[in-house]
Design a protein around this motif. Structure first.
Motif, short mmCIF file in Angstrom:
data_model
loop_
_atom_site.label_atom_id
_atom_site.label_comp_id
_atom_site.label_asym_id
_atom_site.label_seq_id
_atom_site.Cartn_x
_atom_site.Cartn_y
_atom_site.Cartn_z
N ASP A 30 1.48 -1.32 0.22
CA ASP A 30 -0.25 -0.01 -0.14
C ASP A 30 0.87 1.01 0.18
O ASP A 30 1.19 1.50 1.49
N TRP A 36 -5.89 -1.75 4.61
CA TRP A 36 -6.68 -2.12 4.92
C TRP A 36 -7.48 -1.77 6.17
O TRP A 36 -8.19 -0.55 6.54
N ARG A 39 -7.38 2.24 6.78
CA ARG A 39 -8.18 3.11 5.26
C ARG A 39 -9.36 2.71 6.40
O ARG A 39 -10.33 4.03 6.26
N TRP A 175 -7.87 -5.58 -6.48
CA TRP A 175 -7.42 -6.48 -5.34
C TRP A 175 -7.03 -7.19 -6.52
O TRP A 175 -4.74 -7.72 -6.51
N TYR A 192 -6.44 -2.29 -1.00
CA TYR A 192 -6.50 -2.24 0.22
C TYR A 192 -7.90 -2.02 0.08
O TYR A 192 -8.78 -2.21 1.10
N ALA A 196 -10.98 -2.79 3.07
CA ALA A 196 -11.52 -1.61 3.64
C ALA A 196 -12.74 -1.86 3.83
O ALA A 196 -13.80 -1.71 4.55
#
Lengths: 213, 213
Positions: A30, A36, A39, A175, A192, A196
């Motif tokens: 990220d 995630w 986020r 993804w 991510y 999230a």
């Protein structure tokens, strides 16, 4: 599951959450370094919730590795408080083949480690589990999928809410494409962000973010 | 100080860094949940460096609390690797007054704990220390400033690079104004961004991000 008792205002939750897992919890790849978990907590902050994020993902760890260290790290952060919570997510490293072509952890060993973690966590803190994601490696993904379904059954027995993210992440260009364009194992921030949002909309997560009646 | 041996390409560093400290390391108040550590690693990622961030800040911890738990957490993340590094930053909680008006940790106890951490860290990993920031509380800030200067001297003796961020943060509207508009102790993201930039430009940090000659 204990209900966090420390609330801010009518509908705002104040919690300290330990996110415990592997590189997918760390947020490897990220570009914002949020992952995630970051986020997700940032999204909830926009909604008025006051979440302290403790990111306890460690790259490369299996369920067994995590079983050995999670509790000490959670206690250092949550002991003596009534606003703690645990979010678990691991398993992808268990299924990776070693030099002999065998998974790093056999299915029964993965489940044994997971069961040990669940048993302790759920008696002390509100606990949620997110299933391991597909990582774009057909051989290990096949084993992770079997593990993921067995983890769901284990969580059901233990009374711990379990979110499968397998199908939606397999369908997600952010993804899967992020993994392909990244290091071949981890997505970028857009991937991510999808994860999230999946957790954000999960009813068990929303229950955690809901003020008591 | 050991030099990380795992490099990517000509000028790109690949490291796994443990940021160890208190709520200012956690990034409490940062609406993105990045904190200065996440913002710093994201900036270095834009420059091509591949940093794994392990954020090991724990809210409310003193130097003594951190001395008790930092090594186990660092070893769980860095043991057996040659690409690890340690960034320390704590002290503000030591100076907070308890119910009797005394600091939670006396100056000598703070320095003793810090010295124990430095002694172990520097022999195992490249280690840097960032001084504690002003937090907008005149009484405890006065004590933290004394501690911060003593920490600088301790680091100098131990051969650990130390960055004082006191004066530039006192001069920063984003830091001080962010605290005043926030919870009265922690800034928002703009304040943490200032701190990230201070570390980014610090020669000792730049040395860590430089390829070997």
């Amino acid at each position: 599951m204990p209900v966090p008792s420390h609330r801010v205002g009518a509908y705002h939750v104040r919690m300290r959450l330990c996110f415990i897992g592997d590189s997918y919890v760390t947020g490897t790849g990220d570009e914002t370094c949020q992952g995630w978990a970051g986020r997700l907590c940032a999204l909830e902050g926009q909604a008025g919730h006051d979440l302290t994020l403790y990111n306890l993902g460690i790259r490369g760890q299996t369920s067994h590795d995590i079983a050995l260290r999670w509790q000490g790290e959670a206690l250092a952060r949550l002991h003596g408080r009534n606003d703690g919570g645990i979010v678990l997510s691991f398993g992808a490293n268990d299924a990776v083949a070693d030099a002999a072509g065998q998974p790093r952890l056999a299915l029964q060993d993965s489940l044994h480690a997971t069961e040990r973690i669940l048993r302790v966590a759920r008696t002390r803190w509100p606990t949620l589990m997110i299933g391991p994601p597909p990582v774009g490696q057909p051989g290990s993904d096949r084993r992770t999928r079997v593990l993921e379904q067995a983890m769901a059954a284990l969580c059901s027995q233990a009374g711990v809410p379990f979110l499968s993210v397998w199908a939606p992440l397999l369908d997600s260009a952010a993804w899967c494409g992020g993994i392909a364009q990244g290091d071949g194992l981890h997505p970028g921030g857009a991937g991510y962000a999808v994860l999230a949002r999946l957790v954000q909309g999960w009813p068990a997560w929303r229950d955690l973010m809901a003020a008591p009646p």
